[in-house]
Design a protein around this motif. Structure first.
Motif, mmCIF file in Angstrom:
data_model
loop_
_atom_site.group_PDB
_atom_site.id
_atom_site.type_symbol
_atom_site.label_atom_id
_atom_site.label_comp_id
_atom_site.label_asym_id
_atom_site.label_seq_id
_atom_site.Cartn_x
_atom_site.Cartn_y
_atom_site.Cartn_z
ATOM 1 N N GLY A 51 37.138 38.581 57.351
ATOM 2 C CA GLY A 51 38.296 38.280 57.337
ATOM 3 C C GLY A 51 39.147 39.481 57.901
ATOM 4 N N GLU A 52 40.250 39.189 58.943
ATOM 5 C CA GLU A 52 40.866 40.316 59.249
ATOM 6 C C GLU A 52 41.912 40.903 58.225
ATOM 7 N N ASP A 53 42.214 40.511 57.080
ATOM 8 C CA ASP A 53 43.342 40.775 56.296
ATOM 9 C C ASP A 53 42.733 41.637 55.249
ATOM 10 N N VAL A 54 41.343 41.863 55.122
ATOM 11 C CA VAL A 54 40.724 42.546 53.989
ATOM 12 C C VAL A 54 40.863 44.019 54.523
ATOM 13 N N GLU A 55 41.323 44.936 53.656
ATOM 14 C CA GLU A 55 41.150 46.240 53.801
ATOM 15 C C GLU A 55 40.182 47.057 53.180
ATOM 16 N N ALA A 56 39.736 48.030 53.765
ATOM 17 C CA ALA A 56 38.323 48.892 53.353
ATOM 18 C C ALA A 56 38.792 49.313 52.159
ATOM 19 N N GLY A 57 39.992 49.746 51.535
ATOM 20 C CA GLY A 57 40.278 50.418 50.168
ATOM 21 C C GLY A 57 39.995 49.336 49.101
ATOM 22 N N GLU A 58 40.175 47.844 49.545
ATOM 23 C CA GLU A 58 39.992 46.834 48.512
ATOM 24 C C GLU A 58 38.749 46.532 48.151
ATOM 25 N N VAL A 59 37.561 47.011 48.783
ATOM 26 C CA VAL A 59 36.505 46.519 48.751
ATOM 27 C C VAL A 59 35.689 47.599 47.920
ATOM 28 N N ALA A 60 35.032 47.206 46.532
ATOM 29 C CA ALA A 60 34.388 47.987 45.584
ATOM 30 C C ALA A 60 32.937 47.989 45.863
ATOM 31 N N ALA A 61 32.248 49.090 45.956
ATOM 32 C CA ALA A 61 30.874 49.202 46.368
ATOM 33 C C ALA A 61 30.107 50.054 45.288
ATOM 34 N N ARG A 62 28.971 49.461 45.021
ATOM 35 C CA ARG A 62 28.238 50.283 43.895
ATOM 36 C C ARG A 62 26.748 50.139 44.302
ATOM 37 N N PHE A 63 25.936 51.167 44.149
ATOM 38 C CA PHE A 63 24.293 51.096 44.391
ATOM 39 C C PHE A 63 23.653 51.690 43.469
ATOM 40 N N GLU A 64 22.815 50.907 42.815
ATOM 41 C CA GLU A 64 22.020 51.261 41.657
ATOM 42 C C GLU A 64 20.608 50.435 41.564
ATOM 43 N N ASN A 65 19.470 51.092 41.326
ATOM 44 C CA ASN A 65 18.045 50.724 41.326
ATOM 45 C C ASN A 65 17.703 49.854 42.564
ATOM 46 N N GLY A 66 18.215 50.387 43.727
ATOM 47 C CA GLY A 66 18.017 49.774 45.114
ATOM 48 C C GLY A 66 18.722 48.426 45.538
ATOM 49 N N ILE A 67 19.710 48.230 44.673
ATOM 50 C CA ILE A 67 20.391 47.031 44.841
ATOM 51 C C ILE A 67 22.283 47.418 45.250
ATOM 52 N N LEU A 68 22.676 47.128 46.335
ATOM 53 C CA LEU A 68 23.861 47.591 46.674
ATOM 54 C C LEU A 68 24.758 46.269 46.331
ATOM 55 N N GLN A 69 25.788 46.478 45.436
ATOM 56 C CA GLN A 69 26.741 45.548 44.675
ATOM 57 C C GLN A 69 28.129 45.747 45.531
ATOM 58 N N LEU A 70 28.846 44.649 46.238
ATOM 59 C CA LEU A 70 30.070 44.510 46.817
ATOM 60 C C LEU A 70 30.734 43.702 46.366
ATOM 61 N N SER A 71 32.108 43.833 46.065
ATOM 62 C CA SER A 71 33.183 43.137 45.649
ATOM 63 C C SER A 71 34.091 43.009 46.684
ATOM 64 N N ILE A 72 34.319 41.784 47.189
ATOM 65 C CA ILE A 72 35.383 41.645 48.273
ATOM 66 C C ILE A 72 36.417 40.794 47.737
ATOM 67 N N PRO A 73 37.773 41.332 47.770
ATOM 68 C CA PRO A 73 38.755 40.465 46.982
ATOM 69 C C PRO A 73 39.108 39.221 47.948
ATOM 70 N N LYS A 74 39.475 37.901 47.436
ATOM 71 C CA LYS A 74 39.871 36.751 48.064
ATOM 72 C C LYS A 74 41.418 37.082 48.450
ATOM 73 N N LYS A 75 41.888 36.555 49.739
ATOM 74 C CA LYS A 75 43.065 36.587 50.180
ATOM 75 C C LYS A 75 43.534 35.243 50.451
ATOM 76 N N GLU A 76 44.847 34.913 50.176
ATOM 77 C CA GLU A 76 45.415 33.830 50.083
ATOM 78 C C GLU A 76 45.122 33.343 51.869
ATOM 79 N N HIS A 77 45.034 32.223 51.839
ATOM 80 C CA HIS A 77 44.680 31.678 53.358
ATOM 81 C C HIS A 77 46.457 31.098 53.668
ATOM 82 N N LYS A 78 46.736 31.244 54.998
ATOM 83 C CA LYS A 78 47.802 30.793 55.472
ATOM 84 C C LYS A 78 47.753 29.139 55.633
#
Length: 148
Positions: free
Chosen positions: A110-137
């Motif tokens: 989505g266009e309304d997600v900002e890069a600073g809001e995405v959390a990323a972690r890399f451990e044991n060959g697995i990339l874990q990302l958390s992307i916040p939900k935004k309220e839809h218009k």
């Protein structure tokens, strides 16, 4: 020892199935191994307030992985190089090989997600990302148009 123009084995390219019609044993990819077709398998979970992605990147290091958010697309890229040098006792080269490769995958978040809001972690060959939900218009409930 004869030089091979085909790769590691003279018969690698000769016995491949160009149209994918036959069941063939898996080829060994020197960069990613025999499981190269399984790269970047991703699990996506939805929680109350976010989307959680687990991306399998076996054999990659944290500095070989790049995550970018641009125009609403989250792109995960991984690049790797592998050097093998074998020498005899006198130091003459018997074999030199250099492999390089990359893979990437994109998800529309989505266009309304900002890069600073995405959390990323890399451990044991697995990339874990958390992307916040935004309220839809919300669209107006009455969507009929009067014809005059």
């Amino acid at each position: 020892m004869l030089p091979s123009i085909f790769g590691e084995n003279l018969f690698d390219d000769f016995f491949t199935d160009p149209f994918g019609m036959m069941v063939m044993p898996q080829r060994h990819d020197p960069l990613y191994g025999k499981h190269s077709k399984n790269l970047m398998k991703t699990d996506v979970r939805e929680t109350e307030d976010s989307y959680e992605l687990d991306v399998d990147l076996p054999g990659f290091k944290k500095d070989e992985v790049n995550v970018e958010l641009k125009n609403g697309y989250l792109t995960i890229q991984a690049a790797k190089g592998l050097d093998k040098d074998e020498t005899d006792k006198k130091g003459k080269y018997i074999r030199q090989e250099r492999y390089a490769g990359s893979c990437s995958r994109s998800f529309y978040v989505g266009e309304d997600v900002e890069a600073g809001e995405v959390a990323a972690r890399f451990e044991n060959g697995i990339l874990q990302l958390s992307i916040p939900k935004k309220e839809h218009k919300q669209l107006p409930k009455n969507s009929t148009i009067q014809i005059q």
